[in-house]
Scaffold this active site. Structure first.
Site, PDB file in Angstrom:
ATOM      1  N   HIS A 234       0.389   2.521  -8.342  1.00 54.96           N
ATOM      2  CA  HIS A 234       1.491   3.451  -8.616  1.00 54.96           C
ATOM      3  C   HIS A 234       2.502   2.689  -9.458  1.00 54.96           C
ATOM      4  O   HIS A 234       3.303   1.907  -8.942  1.00 54.96           O
ATOM      5  CB  HIS A 234       2.135   3.922  -7.306  1.00 54.96           C
ATOM      6  CG  HIS A 234       1.244   4.802  -6.497  1.00 54.96           C
ATOM      7  ND1 HIS A 234       0.832   6.041  -6.937  1.00 54.96           N
ATOM      8  CD2 HIS A 234       0.662   4.624  -5.286  1.00 54.96           C
ATOM      9  CE1 HIS A 234       0.045   6.600  -6.018  1.00 54.96           C
ATOM     10  NE2 HIS A 234      -0.076   5.758  -5.014  1.00 54.96           N
TER      11      HIS A 234
ATOM     12  N   GLU B  84      -5.245   4.797  -6.846  1.00 51.96           N
ATOM     13  CA  GLU B  84      -4.233   5.874  -6.865  1.00 51.96           C
ATOM     14  C   GLU B  84      -3.376   5.806  -8.127  1.00 51.96           C
ATOM     15  O   GLU B  84      -2.154   5.977  -8.069  1.00 51.96           O
ATOM     16  CB  GLU B  84      -3.327   5.768  -5.628  1.00 51.96           C
ATOM     17  CG  GLU B  84      -4.075   5.722  -4.308  1.00 51.96           C
ATOM     18  CD  GLU B  84      -3.175   5.713  -3.076  1.00 51.96           C
ATOM     19  OE1 GLU B  84      -1.963   5.957  -3.201  1.00 51.96           O
ATOM     20  OE2 GLU B  84      -3.703   5.463  -1.975  1.00 51.96           O
TER      21      GLU B  84
ATOM     22  N   ASP C 101      -1.042   6.154 -11.094  1.00 54.93           N
ATOM     23  CA  ASP C 101      -0.155   7.025 -11.865  1.00 54.93           C
ATOM     24  C   ASP C 101       0.928   6.148 -12.490  1.00 54.93           C
ATOM     25  O   ASP C 101       1.153   5.024 -12.049  1.00 54.93           O
ATOM     26  CB  ASP C 101       0.408   8.218 -11.069  1.00 54.93           C
ATOM     27  CG  ASP C 101       1.097   7.866  -9.766  1.00 54.93           C
ATOM     28  OD1 ASP C 101       1.451   6.694  -9.563  1.00 54.93           O
ATOM     29  OD2 ASP C 101       1.290   8.790  -8.936  1.00 54.93           O
TER      30      ASP C 101
ATOM     31  N   ASN D   3      -6.496  -1.268   1.263  1.00 57.65           N
ATOM     32  CA  ASN D   3      -5.882  -0.563   0.137  1.00 57.65           C
ATOM     33  C   ASN D   3      -4.361  -0.700   0.221  1.00 57.65           C
ATOM     34  O   ASN D   3      -3.788  -0.583   1.301  1.00 57.65           O
ATOM     35  CB  ASN D   3      -6.270   0.931   0.230  1.00 57.65           C
ATOM     36  CG  ASN D   3      -5.864   1.742  -0.976  1.00 57.65           C
ATOM     37  OD1 ASN D   3      -6.190   1.356  -2.111  1.00 57.65           O
ATOM     38  ND2 ASN D   3      -5.180   2.854  -0.764  1.00 57.65           N
TER      39      ASN D   3
ATOM     40  N   GLU E 149      -2.021   0.059   3.387  1.00 52.21           N
ATOM     41  CA  GLU E 149      -0.635  -0.449   3.371  1.00 52.21           C
ATOM     42  C   GLU E 149      -0.292  -1.203   4.655  1.00 52.21           C
ATOM     43  O   GLU E 149       0.752  -0.972   5.267  1.00 52.21           O
ATOM     44  CB  GLU E 149       0.348   0.701   3.134  1.00 52.21           C
ATOM     45  CG  GLU E 149       0.072   1.439   1.829  1.00 52.21           C
ATOM     46  CD  GLU E 149       1.010   2.621   1.566  1.00 52.21           C
ATOM     47  OE1 GLU E 149       1.831   2.946   2.450  1.00 52.21           O
ATOM     48  OE2 GLU E 149       0.911   3.218   0.487  1.00 52.21           O
TER      49      GLU E 149
HETATM   50  C1  XIL Z   1       1.192  10.765  -0.865  1.00 59.26           C
HETATM   51  C2  XIL Z   1       0.793  12.169  -1.282  1.00 59.26           C
HETATM   52  O1  XIL Z   1       0.535  12.172  -2.670  1.00 59.26           O
HETATM   53  C3  XIL Z   1       1.903  13.154  -0.960  1.00 59.26           C
HETATM   54  O2  XIL Z   1       1.479  14.491  -1.189  1.00 59.26           O
HETATM   55  C4  XIL Z   1       2.335  12.991   0.498  1.00 59.26           C
HETATM   56  O3  XIL Z   1       3.458  13.822   0.751  1.00 59.26           O
HETATM   57  C5  XIL Z   1       2.698  11.546   0.803  1.00 59.26           C
HETATM   58  O4  XIL Z   1       1.596  10.710   0.477  1.00 59.26           O
HETATM   59  N1  XIL Z   1       0.171   5.748  -1.022  1.00 59.26           N
HETATM   60  C6  XIL Z   1      -0.891   6.379  -0.423  1.00 59.26           C
HETATM   61  C7  XIL Z   1      -1.036   7.848  -0.538  1.00 59.26           C
HETATM   62  O5  XIL Z   1      -1.786   5.703   0.113  1.00 59.26           O
HETATM   63  O6  XIL Z   1      -1.658   8.412   0.595  1.00 59.26           O
HETATM   64  C8  XIL Z   1       0.304   8.518  -0.785  1.00 59.26           C
HETATM   65  O7  XIL Z   1       0.065   9.904  -1.023  1.00 59.26           O
HETATM   66  C9  XIL Z   1       1.007   7.866  -1.950  1.00 59.26           C
HETATM   67  C10 XIL Z   1       1.262   6.416  -1.673  1.00 59.26           C
END
Ligand code: XIL
Length: 386
Positions: free
Chosen positions: A262, A291, A293, A226, A175
């Protein structure tokens, strides 16, 4: 072109007549207690060159693991997935309680579980603006670039070195670009990220070195950029594309681009994902869904999603997977945890939920069925996973 692990095992078994499966060490081979013939397992149906992963919070789920008596969660995690990403265990705030202290306890537990279950591990993450310990935030107020570099180099060399040989892909930089809606628009996070801030005069130089330090500590690991909102062709991924070219021009060992994915049903689906992956692949990079979802805005008074929302969620998960399957350079497809009770979504996105592919009693959702079917139908290919 891709070939499933099952077809590989069948081919091997046919050639040798009898192959004891307990001796199989391939990444997608099933763990003890599970059959490679389980057709309902994502990892068994996946092409041999595509890891299917889940995030897992080792500190919460894997600190005690008895292969003979796994929890139901551990059982599903081992049966379904060939790759694990530490949801929090390899972030700075978990690994670096103090400047001179490294705590690998939960990350090591995760790697041990992964080994026992013949899984690979995606490292996450080495350079990020979030989840840094208070001492970093405090010290960074007065950092010179040299001081920031010293702290980052020590961290990267120590952490990547600790896990040398255990991690196939590392999210080196996470990020690092702002969004269009942020103050200043899409640009490197030279304000929010303490390391980029200290080196704001040449942030790309710092990034190139970060990749180099990681590469020297573990030459086998594929090193990724990423980010979220990085699925389609858009202003942010244009910036990543330009940065990737610049890093490669400078000789940095950049190896991959990860789209977090996400998603929310509040928004549409950007169908340029495959095109976006293809342009990064054309640079010689791996690509990955890191990641995934798909969160659902839950309607007032409803206990769960509508049938239409469930169907749309299934389509979105499947579209993410299909784009990955369609691009040979796509090396891993990871969902961001399961079941819904373990999801980060309700904490961070009030009013949204039901985001993972499993219900809380581990019943697979239609999204799971759709992904299993797509993996099963994936075209046989010729290049087996390492
Ligand atoms: C999130 C985790 O899922 C949570 O448990 C934590 O509190 C915060 O981070 N982008 C990312 C991940 O790269 O590391 C994040 O994970 C979600 C967004």
């Amino acid at each position: 072109m891709r070939r499933s692990i099952r077809s590989l095992l069948v081919a091997t078994a046919t050639a040798a007549l009898v192959v004891p499966l307990c001796g199989v060490t391939a990444a997608n081979a099933s763990p003890p207690g599970f059959s490679n013939a389980d057709k309902d397992a994502l990892r068994n149906q996946a092409p041999a060159d595509l890891a299917i992963g889940s995030a897992v919070w080792g500190r919460q789920q894997l600190m005690s693991y008895d292969p003979k008596a796994p929890t139901e969660y551990q059982q599903v995690l081992g049966a379904q997935f060939s790759s694990l990403t530490p949801e929090n265990d390899m972030k700075w705030d978990a690994l670096r309680p103090a400047p001179d202290v490294y705590d690998f306890e939960s990350a090591d537990a995760l790697v041990a579980y992964a080994k026992a279950n013949h899984q690979e591990v995606r490292g996450h993450t080495l350079l990020w603006h979030s989840q840094n310990p208070a001492w970093v935030t405090e010290a960074s107020r007065t950092w010179t670039c040299d001081e920031a570099r010293t702290v980052l180099e020590d961290h990267i060399r120590t952490v990547v070195g600790h896990f040398k040989g255990e991690i196939y892909e590392w999210d080196v930089a996470n990020e690092i670009f702002q969004d269009t809606w942020d103050n200043g628009g899409v640009k490197l996070r030279t304000e929010a990220n303490p390391f980029l801030k200290a080196c704001a005069d040449d942030p790309v130089g710092l990034l190139a070195d970060a990749f180099q330090w990681a590469h020297e500590a573990d030459p086998e690991a594929v090193l990724f950029l990423n980010d979220y909102n990085a699925e389609g062709v858009n202003a942010k991924t244009d910036a990543y594309y330009a940065l990737s070219q610049e890093l490669l021009d400078r000789g940095a060992p950049l190896g991959g681009f990860g789209a977090q994915a996400h998603l929310s049903l509040q928004y549409g689906f950007d169908t340029s994902l495959q095109e976006n992956f293809e342009r990064f692949a054309a640079l010689g990079l791996k690509v990955a869904i890191t990641e995934a979802d798909v969160r659902i805005p839950l309607l007032e008074g409803e206990t769960g999603p509508t049938a239409e929302q469930v169907a749309t969620q299934s389509d979105r998960y499947d579209a993410l997977l299909e784009a990955c399957l369609n691009v040979d350079a796509c090396s891993s497809f990871t969902v961001w945890g399961f079941p819904d009770a373990n999801s980060w979504v309700p904490d961070v996105f009030p009013g949204e939920g039901w985001a993972t592919p499993f219900e809380d009693d581990f019943t697979p959702k239609p999204a799971f069925d759709a992904m299993l079917e797509s993996l099963t139908e994936a075209t046989p290919g010729t290049s087996p996973r390492r």
